[in-house]
Design a protein around this motif. Structure first.
Motif, PDB file in Angstrom:
ATOM      1  N   ILE A  92       0.837  -1.200   0.000  1.00 55.88           N
ATOM      2  CA  ILE A  92       0.000   0.000   0.000  1.00 55.88           C
ATOM      3  C   ILE A  92       0.875   1.254   0.000  1.00 55.88           C
ATOM      4  O   ILE A  92       0.642   2.186  -0.774  1.00 55.88           O
ATOM      5  N   ALA A  93       1.896   1.281   0.835  1.00 55.58           N
ATOM      6  CA  ALA A  93       2.808   2.426   0.885  1.00 55.58           C
ATOM      7  C   ALA A  93       3.527   2.625  -0.453  1.00 55.58           C
ATOM      8  O   ALA A  93       3.695   3.762  -0.919  1.00 55.58           O
ATOM      9  N   LEU A  94       3.912   1.530  -1.092  1.00 53.49           N
ATOM     10  CA  LEU A  94       4.577   1.607  -2.395  1.00 53.49           C
ATOM     11  C   LEU A  94       3.659   2.234  -3.448  1.00 53.49           C
ATOM     12  O   LEU A  94       4.083   3.094  -4.224  1.00 53.49           O
ATOM     13  N   PHE A  95       2.394   1.853  -3.441  1.00 54.26           N
ATOM     14  CA  PHE A  95       1.466   2.402  -4.426  1.00 54.26           C
ATOM     15  C   PHE A  95       1.080   3.848  -4.111  1.00 54.26           C
ATOM     16  O   PHE A  95       0.839   4.629  -5.038  1.00 54.26           O
ATOM     17  N   VAL A  96       1.034   4.221  -2.841  1.00 53.53           N
ATOM     18  CA  VAL A  96       0.834   5.637  -2.500  1.00 53.53           C
ATOM     19  C   VAL A  96       2.026   6.439  -3.031  1.00 53.53           C
ATOM     20  O   VAL A  96       1.849   7.511  -3.622  1.00 53.53           O
ATOM     21  N   ALA A  97       3.228   5.900  -2.862  1.00 55.88           N
ATOM     22  CA  ALA A  97       4.429   6.566  -3.384  1.00 55.88           C
ATOM     23  C   ALA A  97       4.369   6.682  -4.910  1.00 55.88           C
ATOM     24  O   ALA A  97       4.792   7.699  -5.474  1.00 55.88           O
ATOM     25  N   LEU A  98       3.844   5.656  -5.576  1.00 57.63           N
ATOM     26  CA  LEU A  98       3.681   5.717  -7.031  1.00 57.63           C
ATOM     27  C   LEU A  98       2.747   6.863  -7.424  1.00 57.63           C
ATOM     28  O   LEU A  98       3.041   7.631  -8.341  1.00 57.63           O
ATOM     29  N   LEU A  99       1.619   6.994  -6.717  1.00 55.08           N
ATOM     30  CA  LEU A  99       0.692   8.099  -7.003  1.00 55.08           C
ATOM     31  C   LEU A  99       1.362   9.455  -6.791  1.00 55.08           C
ATOM     32  O   LEU A  99       1.185  10.378  -7.594  1.00 55.08           O
ATOM     33  N   VAL A 111     -10.253  21.529 -15.513  1.00 56.65           N
ATOM     34  CA  VAL A 111      -9.613  20.329 -14.977  1.00 56.65           C
ATOM     35  C   VAL A 111      -8.495  19.945 -15.942  1.00 56.65           C
ATOM     36  O   VAL A 111      -8.737  19.774 -17.133  1.00 56.65           O
ATOM     37  N   PRO A 112      -7.250  19.789 -15.454  1.00 56.00           N
ATOM     38  CA  PRO A 112      -6.144  19.460 -16.347  1.00 56.00           C
ATOM     39  C   PRO A 112      -6.055  17.951 -16.621  1.00 56.00           C
ATOM     40  O   PRO A 112      -6.650  17.134 -15.935  1.00 56.00           O
ATOM     41  N   ILE A 113      -5.287  17.615 -17.627  1.00 56.70           N
ATOM     42  CA  ILE A 113      -4.937  16.224 -17.902  1.00 56.70           C
ATOM     43  C   ILE A 113      -3.759  15.883 -16.997  1.00 56.70           C
ATOM     44  O   ILE A 113      -2.767  16.616 -16.962  1.00 56.70           O
ATOM     45  N   VAL A 114      -3.877  14.799 -16.256  1.00 57.05           N
ATOM     46  CA  VAL A 114      -2.824  14.402 -15.314  1.00 57.05           C
ATOM     47  C   VAL A 114      -2.439  12.936 -15.549  1.00 57.05           C
ATOM     48  O   VAL A 114      -3.196  12.188 -16.168  1.00 57.05           O
ATOM     49  N   MET A 115      -1.293  12.566 -15.036  1.00 58.24           N
ATOM     50  CA  MET A 115      -0.840  11.175 -15.143  1.00 58.24           C
ATOM     51  C   MET A 115      -1.160  10.360 -13.890  1.00 58.24           C
ATOM     52  O   MET A 115      -0.997   9.143 -13.889  1.00 58.24           O
ATOM     53  N   GLN A 116      -1.616  11.003 -12.826  1.00 59.70           N
ATOM     54  CA  GLN A 116      -1.879  10.270 -11.592  1.00 59.70           C
ATOM     55  C   GLN A 116      -2.970   9.228 -11.746  1.00 59.70           C
ATOM     56  O   GLN A 116      -2.947   8.218 -11.063  1.00 59.70           O
ATOM     57  N   ASN A 117      -3.891   9.460 -12.676  1.00 59.97           N
ATOM     58  CA  ASN A 117      -4.922   8.441 -12.838  1.00 59.97           C
ATOM     59  C   ASN A 117      -4.361   7.154 -13.434  1.00 59.97           C
ATOM     60  O   ASN A 117      -4.955   6.089 -13.279  1.00 59.97           O
ATOM     61  N   LEU A 118      -3.197   7.195 -14.064  1.00 57.62           N
ATOM     62  CA  LEU A 118      -2.515   5.958 -14.464  1.00 57.62           C
ATOM     63  C   LEU A 118      -2.189   5.135 -13.218  1.00 57.62           C
ATOM     64  O   LEU A 118      -2.359   3.912 -13.201  1.00 57.62           O
ATOM     65  N   PHE A 159      -3.833   8.138   0.221  1.00 60.23           N
ATOM     66  CA  PHE A 159      -3.392   9.247  -0.629  1.00 60.23           C
ATOM     67  C   PHE A 159      -4.267  10.486  -0.391  1.00 60.23           C
ATOM     68  O   PHE A 159      -3.764  11.598  -0.218  1.00 60.23           O
ATOM     69  N   PHE A 160      -5.585  10.282  -0.341  1.00 63.83           N
ATOM     70  CA  PHE A 160      -6.493  11.407  -0.112  1.00 63.83           C
ATOM     71  C   PHE A 160      -6.366  11.960   1.307  1.00 63.83           C
ATOM     72  O   PHE A 160      -6.573  13.151   1.519  1.00 63.83           O
ATOM     73  N   LEU A 161      -6.017  11.124   2.255  1.00 65.01           N
ATOM     74  CA  LEU A 161      -5.760  11.620   3.607  1.00 65.01           C
ATOM     75  C   LEU A 161      -4.581  12.597   3.583  1.00 65.01           C
ATOM     76  O   LEU A 161      -4.624  13.646   4.238  1.00 65.01           O
ATOM     77  N   LEU A 162      -3.550  12.276   2.807  1.00 70.31           N
ATOM     78  CA  LEU A 162      -2.410  13.191   2.667  1.00 70.31           C
ATOM     79  C   LEU A 162      -2.861  14.526   2.059  1.00 70.31           C
ATOM     80  O   LEU A 162      -2.408  15.594   2.488  1.00 70.31           O
ATOM     81  N   VAL A 163      -3.765  14.456   1.072  1.00 67.21           N
ATOM     82  CA  VAL A 163      -4.292  15.681   0.454  1.00 67.21           C
ATOM     83  C   VAL A 163      -5.069  16.492   1.489  1.00 67.21           C
ATOM     84  O   VAL A 163      -4.874  17.707   1.619  1.00 67.21           O
ATOM     85  N   ILE A 164      -5.951  15.827   2.232  1.00 68.76           N
ATOM     86  CA  ILE A 164      -6.763  16.520   3.244  1.00 68.76           C
ATOM     87  C   ILE A 164      -5.884  17.165   4.307  1.00 68.76           C
ATOM     88  O   ILE A 164      -6.160  18.274   4.770  1.00 68.76           O
ATOM     89  N   LEU A 184      -0.857  18.127   2.371  1.00 71.11           N
ATOM     90  CA  LEU A 184       0.348  17.822   1.597  1.00 71.11           C
ATOM     91  C   LEU A 184       0.033  17.977   0.111  1.00 71.11           C
ATOM     92  O   LEU A 184      -0.928  17.386  -0.385  1.00 71.11           O
ATOM     93  N   PRO A 185       0.830  18.726  -0.613  1.00 70.31           N
ATOM     94  CA  PRO A 185       0.545  18.992  -2.031  1.00 70.31           C
ATOM     95  C   PRO A 185       0.978  17.841  -2.945  1.00 70.31           C
ATOM     96  O   PRO A 185       1.883  17.980  -3.763  1.00 70.31           O
ATOM     97  N   VAL A 186       0.324  16.706  -2.818  1.00 69.08           N
ATOM     98  CA  VAL A 186       0.710  15.509  -3.569  1.00 69.08           C
ATOM     99  C   VAL A 186      -0.050  15.351  -4.884  1.00 69.08           C
ATOM    100  O   VAL A 186       0.280  14.473  -5.679  1.00 69.08           O
ATOM    101  N   LEU A 187      -1.044  16.184  -5.119  1.00 69.31           N
ATOM    102  CA  LEU A 187      -1.737  16.161  -6.404  1.00 69.31           C
ATOM    103  C   LEU A 187      -0.891  16.891  -7.447  1.00 69.31           C
ATOM    104  O   LEU A 187      -0.092  17.764  -7.108  1.00 69.31           O
ATOM    105  N   SER A 188      -1.082  16.549  -8.697  1.00 64.29           N
ATOM    106  CA  SER A 188      -0.333  17.202  -9.779  1.00 64.29           C
ATOM    107  C   SER A 188      -0.497  18.715  -9.768  1.00 64.29           C
ATOM    108  O   SER A 188       0.419  19.446 -10.125  1.00 64.29           O
ATOM    109  N   SER A 189      -1.655  19.170  -9.342  1.00 64.17           N
ATOM    110  CA  SER A 189      -1.930  20.611  -9.295  1.00 64.17           C
ATOM    111  C   SER A 189      -1.206  21.308  -8.154  1.00 64.17           C
ATOM    112  O   SER A 189      -1.213  22.531  -8.072  1.00 64.17           O
TER     113      SER A 189
END
Length: 182
Positions: free
Chosen positions: A10-17, A33-40, A61-66, A69-74
């Motif tokens: 799970i941690a590895l895939f959060v890091a991938l996102l 809304v921009p085109i992003v690669m995170q949905n890959l 991942f969303f907990l980090l956003v809430i 932490l600026p982990v979204l592409s935007s």
């Protein structure tokens, strides 16, 4: 309950996102809304980890956003992100592993990769883009026909990302067959 190795996966895939978030978003002129690669990463999470662990990845991942932490592409963060223009697309990220994992279990072990690919495309592209259009209508008061038409801009890229996710997942599952178990 998760096992110790599940936490590492799970941690590895959060890091991938997070890593995919470093690829700059591509703005689209007629939709906020921009085109992003995170949905890959969301697609890979769904196909490789299934419902339970995939949902844990997106949730963490969303907990980090809430938490800000600026982990979204935007590079935006905080609870308000989910109420902005991308809110519906982000909601689609939440349902992607659940819907894909559930449907994949129903397909069973005899499903071909192309069947899984169509399923992943329907869940990870079509449903996500539909939810995004729906949110643009509800949250931003954009006419539904305009929002849906604007969301169609994402389908070609999301289709390519789905194909790439299938190819990568095939290689990973061949190398690490015990990865897919939940």
């Amino acid at each position: 309950m998760f096992k110790r190795h599940d936490a590492a996966i799970i941690a590895l895939f959060v890091a991938l996102l997070i890593a995919l978030g470093f690829i700059p978003p591509l703005p689209v002129p007629f939709i906020p809304v921009p085109i992003v690669m995170q949905n890959l990463g969301v697609l890979l999470t769904a196909i490789l980890l299934g419902s339970k662990r995939g949902s844990a990845v997106i949730g963490l991942f969303f907990l980090l956003v809430i938490l800000g932490l600026p982990v979204l592409s935007s590079r935006t963060a905080g609870p308000a992100v989910f109420l902005g223009a991308s809110g519906g697309f982000l909601a689609g990220w939440v349902v992607t592993p659940v819907l894909y994992g559930t449907a994949d279990r129903l397909l069973g072990n005899h499903a071909h990769w192309w069947q899984r690919g169509i399923l992943l495309w329907l869940v990870g592209a079509v449903i996500v883009d539909f939810l995004g259009a729906l949110w643009l209508t509800v949250g931003l008061h954009m006419p539904f026909a305009s929002a849906l038409t604007a969301s169609l801009i994402f389908i070609p890229g999301d289709s390519l990302k789905t194909g790439l996710a299938i190819l990568v997942a095939q290689r990973i599952q061949a190398a690490v067959p015990q990865l897919k178990q939940g």
